[in-house]
Design a protein around this motif. Structure first.
Motif, PDB file in Angstrom:
ATOM      1  N   ASP A 203       0.828  -1.198   0.000  1.00  0.00           N
ATOM      2  CA  ASP A 203       0.000   0.000   0.000  1.00  0.00           C
ATOM      3  C   ASP A 203       0.868   1.255   0.000  1.00  0.00           C
ATOM      4  OD1 ASP A 203      -2.607   1.355   0.227  1.00  0.00           O
ATOM      5  OD2 ASP A 203      -1.886   1.937   2.216  1.00  0.00           O
ATOM      6  N   GLY A 204       1.949   1.233   0.777  1.00  0.00           N
ATOM      7  CA  GLY A 204       2.849   2.380   0.793  1.00  0.00           C
ATOM      8  C   GLY A 204       3.501   2.623  -0.547  1.00  0.00           C
ATOM      9  N   ILE A 205       3.942   1.543  -1.200  1.00  0.00           N
ATOM     10  CA  ILE A 205       4.570   1.670  -2.516  1.00  0.00           C
ATOM     11  C   ILE A 205       3.597   2.242  -3.538  1.00  0.00           C
ATOM     12  CG2 ILE A 205       5.577   0.382  -4.439  1.00  0.00           C
ATOM     13  CD1 ILE A 205       6.704  -1.569  -2.343  1.00  0.00           C
ATOM     14  N   LEU A 206       2.374   1.714  -3.545  1.00  0.00           N
ATOM     15  CA  LEU A 206       1.381   2.186  -4.506  1.00  0.00           C
ATOM     16  C   LEU A 206       0.880   3.583  -4.171  1.00  0.00           C
ATOM     17  CD1 LEU A 206      -0.565  -1.149  -5.045  1.00  0.00           C
ATOM     18  CD2 LEU A 206       0.937   0.012  -6.672  1.00  0.00           C
ATOM     19  N   ALA A 207       0.883   3.944  -2.887  1.00  0.00           N
ATOM     20  CA  ALA A 207       0.511   5.310  -2.513  1.00  0.00           C
ATOM     21  C   ALA A 207       1.511   6.313  -3.082  1.00  0.00           C
ATOM     22  CB  ALA A 207       0.438   5.434  -0.996  1.00  0.00           C
ATOM     23  N   VAL A 208       2.793   5.953  -3.063  1.00  0.00           N
ATOM     24  CA  VAL A 208       3.812   6.814  -3.669  1.00  0.00           C
ATOM     25  C   VAL A 208       3.598   6.917  -5.181  1.00  0.00           C
ATOM     26  CG1 VAL A 208       6.287   7.051  -4.128  1.00  0.00           C
ATOM     27  CG2 VAL A 208       5.500   6.361  -1.862  1.00  0.00           C
ATOM     28  N   ALA A 209       3.225   5.787  -5.803  1.00  0.00           N
ATOM     29  CA  ALA A 209       2.966   5.797  -7.249  1.00  0.00           C
ATOM     30  C   ALA A 209       1.787   6.705  -7.588  1.00  0.00           C
ATOM     31  CB  ALA A 209       2.706   4.373  -7.742  1.00  0.00           C
ATOM     32  N   VAL A 210       0.735   6.657  -6.788  1.00  0.00           N
ATOM     33  CA  VAL A 210      -0.420   7.532  -7.001  1.00  0.00           C
ATOM     34  C   VAL A 210      -0.005   8.992  -6.853  1.00  0.00           C
ATOM     35  CG1 VAL A 210      -2.684   8.211  -6.112  1.00  0.00           C
ATOM     36  CG2 VAL A 210      -2.102   5.789  -6.300  1.00  0.00           C
ATOM     37  N   TRP A 211       0.764   9.278  -5.825  1.00  0.00           N
ATOM     38  CA  TRP A 211       1.241  10.648  -5.597  1.00  0.00           C
ATOM     39  C   TRP A 211       2.096  11.143  -6.758  1.00  0.00           C
ATOM     40  CZ3 TRP A 211       6.454  12.082  -4.826  1.00  0.00           C
ATOM     41  CH2 TRP A 211       6.655  13.398  -4.411  1.00  0.00           C
ATOM     42  N   ALA A 212       2.978  10.272  -7.264  1.00  0.00           N
ATOM     43  CA  ALA A 212       3.883  10.671  -8.336  1.00  0.00           C
ATOM     44  C   ALA A 212       3.181  10.840  -9.676  1.00  0.00           C
ATOM     45  CB  ALA A 212       5.000   9.638  -8.477  1.00  0.00           C
ATOM     46  N   SER A 213       2.002  10.238  -9.831  1.00  0.00           N
ATOM     47  CA  SER A 213       1.318  10.290 -11.123  1.00  0.00           C
ATOM     48  C   SER A 213       0.373  11.475 -11.259  1.00  0.00           C
ATOM     49  CB  SER A 213       0.516   9.001 -11.333  1.00  0.00           C
ATOM     50  OG  SER A 213      -0.557   8.918 -10.402  1.00  0.00           O
ATOM     51  N   SER A 214       0.239  12.282 -10.226  1.00  0.00           N
ATOM     52  CA  SER A 214      -0.697  13.402 -10.272  1.00  0.00           C
ATOM     53  C   SER A 214      -0.271  14.407 -11.334  1.00  0.00           C
ATOM     54  CB  SER A 214      -0.776  14.094  -8.911  1.00  0.00           C
ATOM     55  OG  SER A 214      -1.247  13.198  -7.932  1.00  0.00           O
ATOM     56  N   PRO A 215      -1.120  14.734 -12.307  1.00  0.00           N
ATOM     57  CA  PRO A 215      -0.745  15.665 -13.376  1.00  0.00           C
ATOM     58  C   PRO A 215      -0.461  17.058 -12.841  1.00  0.00           C
ATOM     59  CG  PRO A 215      -2.717  14.432 -13.958  1.00  0.00           C
ATOM     60  CD  PRO A 215      -2.455  14.183 -12.500  1.00  0.00           C
ATOM     61  N   GLY A 216       0.526  17.719 -13.455  1.00  0.00           N
ATOM     62  CA  GLY A 216       0.798  19.103 -13.131  1.00  0.00           C
ATOM     63  C   GLY A 216       1.507  19.323 -11.822  1.00  0.00           C
ATOM     64  N   MET A 217       2.012  18.232 -11.194  1.00  0.00           N
ATOM     65  CA  MET A 217       2.679  18.378  -9.904  1.00  0.00           C
ATOM     66  C   MET A 217       4.195  18.360 -10.041  1.00  0.00           C
ATOM     67  SD  MET A 217       0.167  18.816  -7.962  1.00  0.00           S
ATOM     68  CE  MET A 217       0.915  18.697  -6.339  1.00  0.00           C
ATOM     69  N   GLY A 218       4.690  18.413 -11.281  1.00  0.00           N
ATOM     70  CA  GLY A 218       6.120  18.508 -11.491  1.00  0.00           C
ATOM     71  C   GLY A 218       6.852  17.191 -11.381  1.00  0.00           C
ATOM     72  N   ARG A 219       6.123  16.059 -11.419  1.00  0.00           N
ATOM     73  CA  ARG A 219       6.782  14.762 -11.321  1.00  0.00           C
ATOM     74  C   ARG A 219       6.648  14.055 -12.664  1.00  0.00           C
ATOM     75  NH1 ARG A 219       4.595  15.919  -6.376  1.00  0.00           N
ATOM     76  NH2 ARG A 219       2.535  15.150  -6.903  1.00  0.00           N
ATOM     77  N   LEU A 220       5.748  13.098 -12.791  1.00  0.00           N
ATOM     78  CA  LEU A 220       5.586  12.417 -14.070  1.00  0.00           C
ATOM     79  C   LEU A 220       5.025  13.347 -15.135  1.00  0.00           C
ATOM     80  CD1 LEU A 220       4.225   8.920 -13.035  1.00  0.00           C
ATOM     81  CD2 LEU A 220       6.573   9.645 -13.403  1.00  0.00           C
ATOM     82  N   ALA A 221       4.423  14.434 -14.704  1.00  0.00           N
ATOM     83  CA  ALA A 221       3.794  15.338 -15.668  1.00  0.00           C
ATOM     84  C   ALA A 221       4.776  16.282 -16.331  1.00  0.00           C
ATOM     85  CB  ALA A 221       2.710  16.154 -14.973  1.00  0.00           C
ATOM     86  N   ARG A 222       6.068  16.272 -15.919  1.00  0.00           N
ATOM     87  CA  ARG A 222       7.018  17.217 -16.497  1.00  0.00           C
ATOM     88  C   ARG A 222       7.218  16.992 -17.989  1.00  0.00           C
ATOM     89  NH1 ARG A 222      11.619  17.290 -11.710  1.00  0.00           N
ATOM     90  NH2 ARG A 222      10.458  18.623 -10.270  1.00  0.00           N
ATOM     91  N   LYS A 223       7.077  15.727 -18.412  1.00  0.00           N
ATOM     92  CA  LYS A 223       7.237  15.418 -19.820  1.00  0.00           C
ATOM     93  C   LYS A 223       5.930  15.540 -20.583  1.00  0.00           C
ATOM     94  CE  LYS A 223      11.197  12.388 -19.134  1.00  0.00           C
ATOM     95  NZ  LYS A 223      11.771  11.040 -19.375  1.00  0.00           N
ATOM     96  N   ALA A 224       4.902  16.035 -19.918  1.00  0.00           N
ATOM     97  CA  ALA A 224       3.586  16.115 -20.551  1.00  0.00           C
ATOM     98  C   ALA A 224       3.213  17.552 -20.876  1.00  0.00           C
ATOM     99  CB  ALA A 224       2.537  15.494 -19.642  1.00  0.00           C
ATOM    100  N   ILE A 225       4.220  18.419 -21.084  1.00  0.00           N
ATOM    101  CA  ILE A 225       3.950  19.804 -21.461  1.00  0.00           C
ATOM    102  C   ILE A 225       3.345  19.815 -22.866  1.00  0.00           C
ATOM    103  CG2 ILE A 225       4.960  22.072 -21.782  1.00  0.00           C
ATOM    104  CD1 ILE A 225       5.052  20.998 -18.941  1.00  0.00           C
ATOM    105  N   ILE A 226       2.342  20.621 -23.049  1.00  0.00           N
ATOM    106  CA  ILE A 226       1.586  20.552 -24.292  1.00  0.00           C
ATOM    107  C   ILE A 226       1.582  21.884 -25.034  1.00  0.00           C
ATOM    108  CG2 ILE A 226       0.031  18.768 -23.450  1.00  0.00           C
ATOM    109  CD1 ILE A 226      -1.982  21.062 -22.942  1.00  0.00           C
ATOM    110  N   GLU A 227       1.306  21.760 -26.286  1.00  0.00           N
ATOM    111  CA  GLU A 227       0.997  22.919 -27.103  1.00  0.00           C
ATOM    112  C   GLU A 227      -0.494  22.886 -27.323  1.00  0.00           C
ATOM    113  OE1 GLU A 227       3.292  22.707 -30.602  1.00  0.00           O
ATOM    114  OE2 GLU A 227       5.224  22.790 -29.571  1.00  0.00           O
ATOM    115  N   ALA A 228      -1.215  23.564 -26.477  1.00  0.00           N
ATOM    116  CA  ALA A 228      -2.669  23.467 -26.467  1.00  0.00           C
ATOM    117  C   ALA A 228      -3.274  24.846 -26.604  1.00  0.00           C
ATOM    118  CB  ALA A 228      -3.126  22.820 -25.167  1.00  0.00           C
ATOM    119  N   PRO A 229      -4.577  24.878 -26.844  1.00  0.00           N
ATOM    120  CA  PRO A 229      -5.265  26.165 -26.917  1.00  0.00           C
ATOM    121  C   PRO A 229      -5.173  26.916 -25.612  1.00  0.00           C
ATOM    122  CG  PRO A 229      -6.622  24.397 -27.807  1.00  0.00           C
ATOM    123  CD  PRO A 229      -5.458  23.760 -27.147  1.00  0.00           C
ATOM    124  N   VAL A 230      -5.498  28.187 -25.654  1.00  0.00           N
ATOM    125  CA  VAL A 230      -5.430  29.034 -24.468  1.00  0.00           C
ATOM    126  C   VAL A 230      -6.325  28.499 -23.369  1.00  0.00           C
ATOM    127  CG1 VAL A 230      -5.872  31.359 -23.583  1.00  0.00           C
ATOM    128  CG2 VAL A 230      -4.883  31.047 -25.858  1.00  0.00           C
TER     129      VAL A 230
END
Length: 243
Positions: A203-230
């Motif tokens: 549970d602790g390991i997966l809780a860290v995975a959930v925390w790290a996967s949150s979009p826009g929190m500067g973790r896994l989302a750093r490579k998800a910068i987009i060219e999107a509409p305003v």
């Protein structure tokens, strides 16, 4: 109190850890049964949940199916499967996936269905296909909920995988069933403690995975910068579209 002392003495005795009937071997068996169950459940539940969440069709059937699986008595189902299929690994796996599928199915569906509609609409306006929207837009945004479903499924499967010992397989359930048969309740406590500790670690390991996967929190989302509409750029912390 003597029960806990006896259980501690058993756990602290190094002779009980090695060998084919030792704690290490039983722990690996339990992890193997749990991994197989979660993997098989994910193969069935996740694609179905993604499809229903994306198309918004069949949600009522999905809810009824998941609730029906939750209502099945796992031990009774295992007994029925053993009578029909015989002993072996297949009956407990089939019984355990009824525990693993509902949270994975619900997590996949809820994660995709709760992606903001304006994000999906903007992706369509950019010319993305439906599969691109699903895997490049909806899945990255739904990842915390998807992993939350995996976390819930893993905990429930680990806790229930003790039933494998009921059909003469291994795992930590051996301590519970063997201890009950021999009136060695210190062994029952040993099995219960080991299952609880294993569940807490996972549970602790997966809780860290959930925390790290949150979009826009500067973790896994750093490579998800987009060219999107305003309209999308206005809320970068809430939604992510991958390249």
């Amino acid at each position: 109190m003597n029960l806990f002392i006896d259980a501690w003495d058993y756990l602290s005795n190094s002779t009980h850890w090695g060998g084919p009937t030792g704690i290490e071997h039983r722990l690996l068996q339990h992890l193997w049964y749990s991994f197989l169950t979660v993997a098989l459940s994910a193969v069935i539940a996740v694609p179905l949940g993604l499809l229903i969440g994306h198309t918004r069709r069949g949600s009522a059937v999905m809810v009824g199916f998941a609730n029906a699986m939750r209502a099945l008595p796992t031990l009774g189902l295992l007994t029925f499967l053993v009578l029909g299929l015989g002993l072996g690994l297949i009956p407990p796996l089939l019984a355990l996936i009824t525990v693993g599928i509902p949270p994975l199915l619900a997590g996949a569906y809820a994660g995709i269905a709760n992606v903001p509609a304006d994000v999906v609409d903007a992706s369509r306006a950019m010319g993305m296909t439906e599969s691109q929207i699903l895997f490049r837009v909806e899945v990255p945004n739904a990842m915390p909920v998807l992993l939350g479903g995996l976390r819930s499924a893993t905990l429930q499967v680990v806790a229930t995988a003790t039933i494998a010992a009921y059909v003469n397989l291994g795992g930590l359930g051996r301590y519970i069933f063997d201890g009950s048969g021999l009136y060695r309740y210190d062994l029952v406590l040993v099995g219960a403690l080991l299952v609880a500790i294993l569940a807490l670690v996972l549970d602790g390991i997966l809780a860290v995975a959930v925390w790290a996967s949150s979009p826009g929190m500067g973790r896994l989302a750093r490579k998800a910068i987009i060219e999107a509409p305003v309209s999308l750029a206005a809320e970068p912390a809430k939604s992510v579209v991958t390249e």
